[in-house]
Write a protein that holds these residues in place. Structure first.
Motif, short mmCIF file in Angstrom:
data_model
loop_
_atom_site.label_atom_id
_atom_site.label_comp_id
_atom_site.label_asym_id
_atom_site.label_seq_id
_atom_site.Cartn_x
_atom_site.Cartn_y
_atom_site.Cartn_z
N GLN A 169 -3.26 2.64 -7.70
CA GLN A 169 -4.31 3.55 -8.13
C GLN A 169 -5.18 3.98 -6.94
O GLN A 169 -5.61 3.15 -6.14
CB GLN A 169 -5.17 2.92 -9.21
CG GLN A 169 -6.07 3.94 -9.88
CD GLN A 169 -6.76 3.34 -11.08
OE1 GLN A 169 -7.85 2.79 -10.97
NE2 GLN A 169 -6.10 3.45 -12.23
N GLY A 170 -5.41 5.28 -6.84
CA GLY A 170 -6.24 5.84 -5.78
C GLY A 170 -5.47 6.24 -4.53
O GLY A 170 -6.04 6.86 -3.63
N MET B 204 -4.05 5.33 -14.28
CA MET B 204 -3.67 4.53 -15.44
C MET B 204 -4.19 3.10 -15.27
O MET B 204 -4.08 2.52 -14.19
CB MET B 204 -2.15 4.52 -15.59
CG MET B 204 -1.53 5.92 -15.69
SD MET B 204 0.26 5.92 -15.98
CE MET B 204 0.88 5.17 -14.48
N GLN B 205 -4.73 2.56 -16.34
CA GLN B 205 -5.28 1.21 -16.33
C GLN B 205 -4.23 0.20 -16.79
O GLN B 205 -3.42 0.49 -17.67
CB GLN B 205 -6.51 1.12 -17.24
CG GLN B 205 -7.66 2.00 -16.78
CD GLN B 205 -8.05 1.73 -15.34
OE1 GLN B 205 -8.23 0.59 -14.93
NE2 GLN B 205 -8.18 2.79 -14.55
N PRO B 206 -4.26 -1.01 -16.20
CA PRO B 206 -3.27 -2.03 -16.56
C PRO B 206 -3.28 -2.39 -18.04
O PRO B 206 -4.32 -2.36 -18.69
CB PRO B 206 -3.71 -3.25 -15.73
CG PRO B 206 -4.59 -2.72 -14.67
CD PRO B 206 -5.22 -1.47 -15.21
N SER C 34 -1.64 5.07 -10.15
CA SER C 34 -1.79 6.52 -10.30
C SER C 34 -0.38 7.08 -10.38
O SER C 34 0.52 6.61 -9.66
CB SER C 34 -2.51 7.13 -9.10
OG SER C 34 -3.84 6.69 -9.02
N VAL C 35 -0.18 8.06 -11.24
CA VAL C 35 1.13 8.68 -11.37
C VAL C 35 1.01 10.17 -11.09
O VAL C 35 0.09 10.83 -11.58
CB VAL C 35 1.75 8.42 -12.76
CG1 VAL C 35 0.89 8.97 -13.89
CG2 VAL C 35 3.18 8.98 -12.84
N ASP D 161 0.80 -1.22 0.00
CA ASP D 161 0.00 0.00 0.00
C ASP D 161 0.84 1.28 0.00
O ASP D 161 0.54 2.20 -0.75
CB ASP D 161 -0.95 0.01 1.19
CG ASP D 161 -1.92 1.17 1.12
OD1 ASP D 161 -2.50 1.41 0.05
OD2 ASP D 161 -2.08 1.86 2.15
N ASN D 162 1.85 1.37 0.81
CA ASN D 162 2.65 2.59 0.89
C ASN D 162 3.97 2.45 0.16
O ASN D 162 4.98 3.05 0.53
CB ASN D 162 2.87 3.00 2.35
CG ASN D 162 1.59 3.47 2.98
OD1 ASN D 162 0.80 4.19 2.37
ND2 ASN D 162 1.35 3.05 4.21
#
Length: 164
Positions: free
Chosen positions: A142-143, A120-122, A104-105, A78-79
């Motif tokens: 993402q998120g 961004m989607q895989p 997410s970038v 997660d981090n």
């Protein structure tokens, strides 16, 4: 490989118990790596902070590590994230070819201020670009940014310790 008689005498046969165990371990490790069950050690990570939220970022600061990025990963803590360090500021862009997890970038200027954040989607080839000249980009699950209320204008702390 050919071994001279001198080398053969100096090295006990592979059938002795300690050597057989070492050969067996090496063979097992090679099989695990080849099967993809074990992976190489991750890149070095560096601590960063945004609005009090800590994270550890793997560093992509060479052409090869930037090109590979997070490709073929099935998950990420997660981090945990990846920080891309560019040789020159520019209108850099990211894509998700061979990347299996949604990301997410955040594109960052030279002072670590977030310029823009893109989801961004895989496994897509869509280009996601910086809205202004960026010196870094930071990929997270993402998120991650949205869940923490992180938005453009916020600053990433800890970039001064990052090797270029």
């Amino acid at each position: 490989m050919y071994l001279s008689q001198k080398h053969q005498d100096a090295n006990p046969p592979l059938t002795s118990p300690p050597r057989r165990a070492l050969v067996g371990l090496g063979f097992a490790a090679a099989l695990l790596l080849a099967s993809g069950l074990a992976r190489a050690d991750p890149l070095l990570t560096y601590p960063l902070k945004i609005k009090g939220h800590g994270l550890r970022a793997e560093l992509a600061n060479t052409e090869e590590t930037r090109r590979t990025g997070l490709m073929h990963r099935r998950s990420m803590a997660d981090n945990q994230g990846m920080l891309f360090v560019y040789e020159q500021p520019g209108l850099h862009a990211m894509w998700m070819k061979n990347t299996l997890i949604p990301l997410s970038v955040a594109f960052l200027d030279r002072d670590g201020r977030i310029i823009n954040i893109e989801d961004m989607q895989p496994e897509t080839l869509d280009a996601h670009g910086a809205a202004a000249e960026a010196s870094y980009s930071l990929e997270m699950n993402q998120g991650w940014f949205a869940k923490r209320g992180i938005k453009p204008g916020d600053r990433v702390e800890g970039l001064k310790t990052i090797p270029r």
